[in-house]
Motif scaffolding. Structure first.
Motif, mmCIF file in Angstrom:
data_model
loop_
_atom_site.group_PDB
_atom_site.id
_atom_site.type_symbol
_atom_site.label_atom_id
_atom_site.label_comp_id
_atom_site.label_asym_id
_atom_site.label_seq_id
_atom_site.Cartn_x
_atom_site.Cartn_y
_atom_site.Cartn_z
ATOM 1 N N GLU A 89 0.806 -1.226 0.000
ATOM 2 C CA GLU A 89 0.000 0.000 0.000
ATOM 3 C C GLU A 89 0.837 1.273 0.000
ATOM 4 O O GLU A 89 0.283 2.374 -0.104
ATOM 5 N N ASP A 90 2.150 1.152 0.102
ATOM 6 C CA ASP A 90 3.031 2.314 -0.043
ATOM 7 C C ASP A 90 3.335 2.616 -1.511
ATOM 8 O O ASP A 90 3.977 3.634 -1.809
ATOM 9 N N THR A 91 2.897 1.751 -2.396
ATOM 10 C CA THR A 91 3.113 1.973 -3.823
ATOM 11 C C THR A 91 2.447 3.266 -4.262
ATOM 12 O O THR A 91 1.247 3.466 -4.060
ATOM 13 N N ALA A 92 3.243 4.162 -4.845
ATOM 14 C CA ALA A 92 2.750 5.483 -5.243
ATOM 15 C C ALA A 92 3.868 6.249 -5.936
ATOM 16 O O ALA A 92 5.026 5.818 -5.921
ATOM 17 N N VAL A 93 3.499 7.376 -6.513
ATOM 18 C CA VAL A 93 4.495 8.346 -6.942
ATOM 19 C C VAL A 93 4.729 9.288 -5.758
ATOM 20 O O VAL A 93 3.767 9.819 -5.181
ATOM 21 N N TYR A 94 5.979 9.475 -5.404
ATOM 22 C CA TYR A 94 6.355 10.311 -4.271
ATOM 23 C C TYR A 94 6.902 11.640 -4.767
ATOM 24 O O TYR A 94 7.751 11.672 -5.665
ATOM 25 N N TYR A 95 6.410 12.708 -4.152
ATOM 26 C CA TYR A 95 6.777 14.058 -4.546
ATOM 27 C C TYR A 95 7.325 14.835 -3.346
ATOM 28 O O TYR A 95 6.781 14.725 -2.243
ATOM 29 N N CYS A 96 8.332 15.649 -3.570
ATOM 30 C CA CYS A 96 8.702 16.623 -2.550
ATOM 31 C C CYS A 96 8.065 17.963 -2.913
ATOM 32 O O CYS A 96 7.806 18.251 -4.076
ATOM 33 N N LYS A 97 7.818 18.737 -1.874
ATOM 34 C CA LYS A 97 7.123 19.999 -2.052
ATOM 35 C C LYS A 97 7.715 21.050 -1.142
ATOM 36 O O LYS A 97 8.012 20.783 0.017
ATOM 37 N N ARG A 98 7.887 22.253 -1.686
ATOM 38 C CA ARG A 98 8.174 23.412 -0.881
ATOM 39 C C ARG A 98 6.858 24.149 -0.658
ATOM 40 O O ARG A 98 6.342 24.764 -1.594
ATOM 41 N N PRO A 99 6.312 24.065 0.523
ATOM 42 C CA PRO A 99 5.039 24.746 0.759
ATOM 43 C C PRO A 99 5.253 26.254 0.868
ATOM 44 O O PRO A 99 6.366 26.731 1.125
ATOM 45 N N HIS A 100 4.172 26.979 0.665
ATOM 46 C CA HIS A 100 4.220 28.430 0.795
ATOM 47 C C HIS A 100 2.812 28.909 1.064
ATOM 48 O O HIS A 100 1.839 28.313 0.586
ATOM 49 N N ALA A 103 -0.056 29.909 -2.677
ATOM 50 C CA ALA A 103 0.032 28.671 -3.461
ATOM 51 C C ALA A 103 0.774 28.877 -4.781
ATOM 52 O O ALA A 103 1.336 27.934 -5.342
ATOM 53 N N ARG A 104 0.782 30.101 -5.268
ATOM 54 C CA ARG A 104 1.491 30.384 -6.525
ATOM 55 C C ARG A 104 2.993 30.254 -6.346
ATOM 56 O O ARG A 104 3.728 30.134 -7.341
ATOM 57 N N LEU A 105 3.441 30.263 -5.116
ATOM 58 C CA LEU A 105 4.872 30.173 -4.852
ATOM 59 C C LEU A 105 5.282 28.807 -4.309
ATOM 60 O O LEU A 105 6.400 28.630 -3.836
ATOM 61 N N GLU A 106 4.375 27.838 -4.376
ATOM 62 C CA GLU A 106 4.734 26.475 -4.011
ATOM 63 C C GLU A 106 5.541 25.835 -5.135
ATOM 64 O O GLU A 106 5.301 26.100 -6.315
ATOM 65 N N TYR A 107 6.464 24.949 -4.740
ATOM 66 C CA TYR A 107 7.229 24.185 -5.725
ATOM 67 C C TYR A 107 6.974 22.704 -5.497
ATOM 68 O O TYR A 107 6.954 22.243 -4.367
ATOM 69 N N TRP A 108 6.817 21.980 -6.603
ATOM 70 C CA TRP A 108 6.690 20.524 -6.582
ATOM 71 C C TRP A 108 7.775 19.914 -7.459
ATOM 72 O O TRP A 108 8.109 20.470 -8.502
ATOM 73 N N GLY A 109 8.277 18.763 -7.031
ATOM 74 C CA GLY A 109 9.146 18.005 -7.898
ATOM 75 C C GLY A 109 8.343 17.239 -8.928
ATOM 76 O O GLY A 109 7.109 17.261 -8.926
ATOM 77 N N GLN A 110 9.035 16.519 -9.787
ATOM 78 C CA GLN A 110 8.373 15.778 -10.867
ATOM 79 C C GLN A 110 7.866 14.416 -10.398
ATOM 80 O O GLN A 110 7.080 13.780 -11.093
ATOM 81 N N GLY A 111 8.328 13.992 -9.224
ATOM 82 C CA GLY A 111 7.882 12.724 -8.661
ATOM 83 C C GLY A 111 8.814 11.570 -8.992
ATOM 84 O O GLY A 111 9.508 11.572 -10.005
ATOM 85 N N THR A 112 8.816 10.581 -8.104
ATOM 86 C CA THR A 112 9.583 9.355 -8.319
ATOM 87 C C THR A 112 8.707 8.170 -7.922
ATOM 88 O O THR A 112 8.048 8.203 -6.877
#
Length: 118
Positions: A89-100, A103-112
């Motif tokens: 159940e941990d199967t997923a795409v994992y993303y890192c995020k810089r919250p802000h 919301a226009r200044l949030e950053y997301w990675g492309q995922g792994t």
């Protein structure tokens, strides 16, 4: 413009471990709290773990407490997620995020992609 690049995903058997990395660039990494999210097929994206700017405080989703550890190395501009005792159940795409707050200044990675399968 800031950028986040994840790495470290793969296919593991149940009970196995992986360590994800997220390399930040284009902004002052140590000035921001950071998050790990994941999104499984057919499900909404969910917050997995969070860490404060200096790494002094962390929080986890109940589903991963005791198995996952979020950490950061501000000297290397890198966020980590150590995942132990992985379950299907941990199967997923994992993303890192810089919250802000903006919301226009949030950053997301492309995922792994992380796949846990026997």
């Amino acid at each position: 413009q800031g950028q986040l690049v994840e790495s470290g995903g793969g296919v593991v058997h149940p009970g196995g471990s992986l360590r994800l990395s997220c390399l930040a660039s284009g902004f002052s990494f140590s000035d921001f709290h950071m998050n790990w999210y994941r999104q499984a097929p057919g499900k909404e994206r969910e917050l997995v773990a969070a860490i404060t700017r200096d790494g002094g405080s962390t929080n986890y989703a109940d589903s991963v407490k005791g198995r996952f550890t979020i950490s950061r190395d501000n000297a290397k501009n890198t966020l980590y997620l150590q995942m132990n005792n992985l379950k299907p159940e941990d199967t997923a795409v994992y993303y890192c995020k810089r919250p802000h707050m903006d919301a226009r200044l949030e950053y997301w990675g492309q995922g792994t992609q992380v796949t846990v399968s026997s």
